[in-house]
Motif scaffolding. Structure first.
Motif, mmCIF file in Angstrom:
data_model
loop_
_atom_site.group_PDB
_atom_site.id
_atom_site.type_symbol
_atom_site.label_atom_id
_atom_site.label_comp_id
_atom_site.label_asym_id
_atom_site.label_seq_id
_atom_site.Cartn_x
_atom_site.Cartn_y
_atom_site.Cartn_z
ATOM 1 N N GLN A 126 0.835 -1.201 0.000
ATOM 2 C CA GLN A 126 0.000 0.000 0.000
ATOM 3 C C GLN A 126 0.868 1.247 0.000
ATOM 4 O O GLN A 126 1.886 1.324 0.674
ATOM 5 C CB GLN A 126 -0.921 0.032 1.213
ATOM 6 N N ARG A 127 0.419 2.235 -0.749
ATOM 7 C CA ARG A 127 1.103 3.510 -0.832
ATOM 8 C C ARG A 127 0.083 4.595 -0.533
ATOM 9 O O ARG A 127 -1.022 4.583 -1.077
ATOM 10 C CB ARG A 127 1.681 3.684 -2.234
ATOM 11 N N CYS A 128 0.421 5.527 0.332
ATOM 12 C CA CYS A 128 -0.485 6.634 0.630
ATOM 13 C C CYS A 128 -0.348 7.694 -0.451
ATOM 14 O O CYS A 128 0.669 8.406 -0.508
ATOM 15 C CB CYS A 128 -0.162 7.247 1.995
ATOM 16 N N ALA A 129 -1.347 7.761 -1.331
ATOM 17 C CA ALA A 129 -1.390 8.757 -2.412
ATOM 18 C C ALA A 129 -0.054 8.803 -3.154
ATOM 19 O O ALA A 129 0.381 7.805 -3.699
ATOM 20 C CB ALA A 129 -1.784 10.120 -1.864
ATOM 21 N N ASN A 130 0.595 9.970 -3.160
ATOM 22 C CA ASN A 130 1.820 10.157 -3.932
ATOM 23 C C ASN A 130 3.097 9.930 -3.121
ATOM 24 O O ASN A 130 4.183 10.319 -3.552
ATOM 25 C CB ASN A 130 1.852 11.571 -4.522
ATOM 26 N N ALA A 131 2.980 9.324 -1.959
ATOM 27 C CA ALA A 131 4.169 9.036 -1.158
ATOM 28 C C ALA A 131 5.111 8.124 -1.938
ATOM 29 O O ALA A 131 4.669 7.202 -2.623
ATOM 30 C CB ALA A 131 3.775 8.375 0.156
ATOM 31 N N PRO A 132 6.418 8.347 -1.854
ATOM 32 C CA PRO A 132 7.334 7.535 -2.659
ATOM 33 C C PRO A 132 7.515 6.102 -2.190
ATOM 34 O O PRO A 132 7.767 5.215 -3.001
ATOM 35 C CB PRO A 132 8.663 8.305 -2.553
ATOM 36 N N PHE A 133 7.376 5.841 -0.879
ATOM 37 C CA PHE A 133 7.610 4.493 -0.363
ATOM 38 C C PHE A 133 6.292 3.751 -0.212
ATOM 39 O O PHE A 133 5.258 4.337 0.115
ATOM 40 C CB PHE A 133 8.292 4.547 1.007
ATOM 41 N N TYR A 144 8.034 10.027 3.684
ATOM 42 C CA TYR A 144 8.323 8.962 2.720
ATOM 43 C C TYR A 144 7.144 8.007 2.565
ATOM 44 O O TYR A 144 6.948 7.411 1.505
ATOM 45 C CB TYR A 144 9.577 8.197 3.145
ATOM 46 N N PHE A 145 6.363 7.858 3.637
ATOM 47 C CA PHE A 145 5.197 6.967 3.598
ATOM 48 C C PHE A 145 3.873 7.725 3.547
ATOM 49 O O PHE A 145 2.812 7.101 3.436
ATOM 50 C CB PHE A 145 5.216 6.036 4.810
ATOM 51 N N GLY A 146 3.903 9.041 3.668
ATOM 52 C CA GLY A 146 2.694 9.838 3.528
ATOM 53 C C GLY A 146 1.730 9.743 4.688
ATOM 54 O O GLY A 146 0.518 9.875 4.503
ATOM 55 N N MET A 147 2.258 9.514 5.908
ATOM 56 C CA MET A 147 1.411 9.475 7.093
ATOM 57 C C MET A 147 2.244 9.858 8.311
ATOM 58 O O MET A 147 3.477 9.907 8.233
ATOM 59 C CB MET A 147 0.776 8.093 7.282
ATOM 60 N N ALA A 148 1.575 10.158 9.418
ATOM 61 C CA ALA A 148 2.276 10.590 10.628
ATOM 62 C C ALA A 148 2.935 9.398 11.300
ATOM 63 O O ALA A 148 2.273 8.570 11.926
ATOM 64 C CB ALA A 148 1.304 11.269 11.582
ATOM 65 N N LEU A 149 4.260 9.321 11.194
ATOM 66 C CA LEU A 149 5.015 8.182 11.701
ATOM 67 C C LEU A 149 6.106 8.602 12.664
ATOM 68 O O LEU A 149 7.146 7.962 12.762
ATOM 69 C CB LEU A 149 5.628 7.400 10.527
ATOM 70 N N ASN A 150 5.850 9.698 13.392
ATOM 71 C CA ASN A 150 6.792 10.097 14.437
ATOM 72 C C ASN A 150 6.018 10.349 15.722
ATOM 73 O O ASN A 150 4.816 10.625 15.707
ATOM 74 C CB ASN A 150 7.609 11.314 14.023
ATOM 75 N N ALA A 151 6.728 10.229 16.840
ATOM 76 C CA ALA A 151 6.073 10.288 18.144
ATOM 77 C C ALA A 151 5.570 11.676 18.506
ATOM 78 O O ALA A 151 4.729 11.809 19.389
ATOM 79 C CB ALA A 151 7.030 9.791 19.221
ATOM 80 N N THR A 152 6.055 12.704 17.826
ATOM 81 C CA THR A 152 5.591 14.061 18.106
ATOM 82 C C THR A 152 4.214 14.306 17.500
ATOM 83 O O THR A 152 3.292 14.769 18.168
ATOM 84 C CB THR A 152 6.584 15.101 17.562
ATOM 85 N N GLU A 153 4.063 13.965 16.228
ATOM 86 C CA GLU A 153 2.790 14.179 15.540
ATOM 87 C C GLU A 153 1.757 13.113 15.882
ATOM 88 O O GLU A 153 0.556 13.359 15.833
ATOM 89 C CB GLU A 153 3.009 14.195 14.025
ATOM 90 N N ASN A 154 2.230 11.932 16.190
ATOM 91 C CA ASN A 154 1.327 10.811 16.458
ATOM 92 C C ASN A 154 1.808 10.080 17.710
ATOM 93 O O ASN A 154 2.430 9.024 17.629
ATOM 94 C CB ASN A 154 1.296 9.869 15.250
ATOM 95 N N PRO A 155 1.537 10.634 18.895
ATOM 96 C CA PRO A 155 2.076 10.036 20.125
ATOM 97 C C PRO A 155 1.489 8.687 20.490
ATOM 98 O O PRO A 155 2.172 7.855 21.089
ATOM 99 C CB PRO A 155 1.769 11.080 21.192
#
Length: 246
Positions: free
Chosen positions: A62-69, A221-232
């Motif tokens: 799966q790819r989120c929209a235009n995310a490259p990875f 790179y994946f087009g979604m919140a994948l860090n602990a700051t934005e998505n705790p």
């Protein structure tokens, strides 16, 4: 007496395996005892009953929209970049839990590049991406690990034996399968894939992935919140309006 000792050792071994399966479920970074974070509770819930949380799972490809990875494996992204599951620890990538036994959940390349498996790597591959899709001209590396069982038997594809150097692979190439190798057979990790995006040394090599300063936030790179700051503590998923099929 011998039978009793054998039974005791067997029970101790089983207990160690169970403890290892939940290796990540440690006390909060503040050192408080007897409590775990919301994210750790969610991982525990998922591992206890993956089918009950199927809506947390992202499919491989799966790819989120235009995310490259693209997603490198089926699973629930339990730990994200800059999470912490022990005092002083900063997590350097993504931990994707497939919810199955070692050697069953396939792992695929998230992006095109040149694959290396160093001679001593039991569970690890790294892929050189000559031109960062988000910053053309900059070289980056994608690092995949825990692809072996607890004893160190690799679950990496036979196409990439130890010593493999600079083999071109396209996004979606089968790399192997999720495992639980930690380096200690009595203390395996939960079955998952760890993936990091690693910075280049500037001289054509890769930096030490264990230092978060040597890695990049995978969110764009994946087009979604994948860090602990934005998505705790939320379930990492593609934004609804950007979901794309494999």
């Amino acid at each position: 007496m011998k039978k009793f000792l054998k039974f005791t050792l067997s029970m101790a071994f089983i207990a160690a395996l169970v403890a290892g399966y939940f290796l990540f479920l440690r006390p909060n970074p503040d050192g408080s005892s007897g409590s775990i974070s919301q994210r750790q509770r969610m991982i525990l819930a998922y591992l206890n009953d993956p089918a009950a949380h199927a809506d947390w799972v992202l499919p491989a490809g799966q790819r989120c929209a235009n995310a490259p990875f693209q997603m490198p494996t089926d699973g629930y992204i339990g730990f994200t970049w800059d999470d912490s599951f022990s005092p002083g620890h900063r997590h350097t990538g993504l931990d994707i839990f497939g919810g199955d036994e070692p050697g069953l959940t396939p792992v695929y390349a998230a992006y095109d590049g040149y694959l290396t498996r160093e001679a001593g790597w039991k569970s690890t591959l790294i892929i050189r991406v000559p031109s960062d899709p988000l910053q053309p001209g900059r070289q980056i590396w994608t690092y995949y690990t825990h692809m072996a069982n607890r004893l160190g038997a690799a679950t990496i594809s036979d196409q990439f034996p130890p010593g493999t150097q600079e083999v071109f692979v396209e996004a979606g190439t089968l790399l192997g399968y999720q495992g639980n190798y930690s380096g200690d057979p009595l203390n395996p990790v939960g079955v998952h894939l760890h993936l990091s995006i690693v910075k280049d040394t500037g001289a054509g090599g890769f930096l030490d992935e264990r230092d978060i300063d040597n890695t990049l936030d995978p969110s764009p790179y994946f087009g979604m919140a994948l860090n602990a700051t934005e998505n705790p503590d939320g379930v990492p998923l593609c934004p609804p309006e950007t979901q794309a099929q494999p």
